[in-house]
Scaffold this motif. Structure first.
Motif, mmCIF file in Angstrom:
data_model
loop_
_atom_site.group_PDB
_atom_site.id
_atom_site.type_symbol
_atom_site.label_atom_id
_atom_site.label_comp_id
_atom_site.label_asym_id
_atom_site.label_seq_id
_atom_site.Cartn_x
_atom_site.Cartn_y
_atom_site.Cartn_z
ATOM 1 N N LYS A 101 -2.301 17.189 -26.690
ATOM 2 C CA LYS A 101 -3.801 16.638 -26.704
ATOM 3 C C LYS A 101 -4.266 16.187 -27.487
ATOM 4 O O LYS A 101 -4.523 14.899 -28.387
ATOM 5 N N GLN A 160 -1.537 13.780 -29.746
ATOM 6 C CA GLN A 160 -1.600 12.993 -29.246
ATOM 7 C C GLN A 160 -3.146 12.253 -29.673
ATOM 8 O O GLN A 160 -3.070 10.973 -30.505
ATOM 9 N N LEU A 161 -3.772 12.714 -29.552
ATOM 10 C CA LEU A 161 -5.270 12.287 -30.143
ATOM 11 C C LEU A 161 -5.514 12.064 -31.464
ATOM 12 O O LEU A 161 -5.700 11.085 -32.403
ATOM 13 N N GLU A 214 -2.924 11.408 -33.276
ATOM 14 C CA GLU A 214 -1.258 9.867 -33.826
ATOM 15 C C GLU A 214 -2.135 8.964 -32.976
ATOM 16 O O GLU A 214 -2.084 7.801 -33.850
ATOM 17 N N ASN A 215 -2.704 8.836 -32.019
ATOM 18 C CA ASN A 215 -3.804 7.299 -31.212
ATOM 19 C C ASN A 215 -4.489 7.096 -32.988
ATOM 20 O O ASN A 215 -4.665 6.243 -33.368
ATOM 21 N N ARG A 268 -2.680 5.708 -35.550
ATOM 22 C CA ARG A 268 -2.368 4.329 -34.979
ATOM 23 C C ARG A 268 -3.305 3.550 -34.801
ATOM 24 O O ARG A 268 -3.373 2.352 -35.841
ATOM 25 N N GLN A 269 -4.263 3.810 -34.883
ATOM 26 C CA GLN A 269 -6.155 3.747 -34.159
ATOM 27 C C GLN A 269 -6.049 2.968 -36.412
ATOM 28 O O GLN A 269 -6.762 1.595 -36.583
#
Length: 172
Positions: free
Chosen positions: A49, A52-53, A55-56, A59-60
């Motif tokens: 998680k 993923q956070l 990576e998010n 990206r953001q």
């Protein structure tokens, strides 16, 4: 030697008791294998998680950076357009000032011409008054002349009648 051996034994027993206590404390802190496996699974899930956070978030951050670049380009474009518009307005203002200055000069000339025309009109009015007075005098003289002429015509007519009366009498 016995005393030394007893002291060594006592020291070894104390160390052993201490190690035993430490081992018990560690055993108390040890988690059962099933719980350990659950914790390990939870840890892996949380790490996934978190990844993923991350990576998010990455990206953001990249998307936000692109948006900021786009917004900055738009702002620069708008600023350039505003600068060009301001320069255009400044040019128009200068042109308007030149036109106004020319118009002011024309109005000043027109005002001077109006002042000269007023003086000419006043002079013409004075001349007109003189002509009006001369016309009145001429009309009075004409009237007087007409009256004298009328009188002369009447006298001439009376004279003709008199001559007409005298002439037949002198012929006879």
């Amino acid at each position: 030697q016995l005393l030394e051996a007893k002291a060594n034994l006592s020291l070894a027993q104390t160390q052993h008791a201490l190690q035993l206590q430490q081992a018990k404390a560690q055993m108390n802190n040890v988690v059962p294998k099933k719980q350990f496996e659950q914790l390990q699974t939870s840890l892996r899930e949380e790490q996934c998680k978190a990844q993923q956070l991350q990576e998010n978030l990455h990206r953001q951050a990249e998307q936000t950076c692109r948006q900021l670049v786009t917004i900055q380009e738009e702002h620069e474009s708008l600023l350039q357009a505003a600068v060009e518009q301001a320069e255009g307005l400044e040019h128009n203002l200068r042109s308007a000032e030149v036109v106004l200055a020319e118009r002011a000069a024309q109005l000043k000339d027109a005002q001077a011409q109006i002042s000269r025309n007023k003086l000419l009109i006043e002079d013409l009015r004075e001349e007109n008054r003189g002509f009006a007075m001369a016309l009145q005098v001429a009309e009075l003289k004409q009237k007087s002349t007409e009256e004298k002429n009328q009188l002369l015509e009447e006298q001439a007519s009376a004279l003709k009648q008199l001559i007409g009366k005298i002439t037949p009498a002198s012929l006879s």
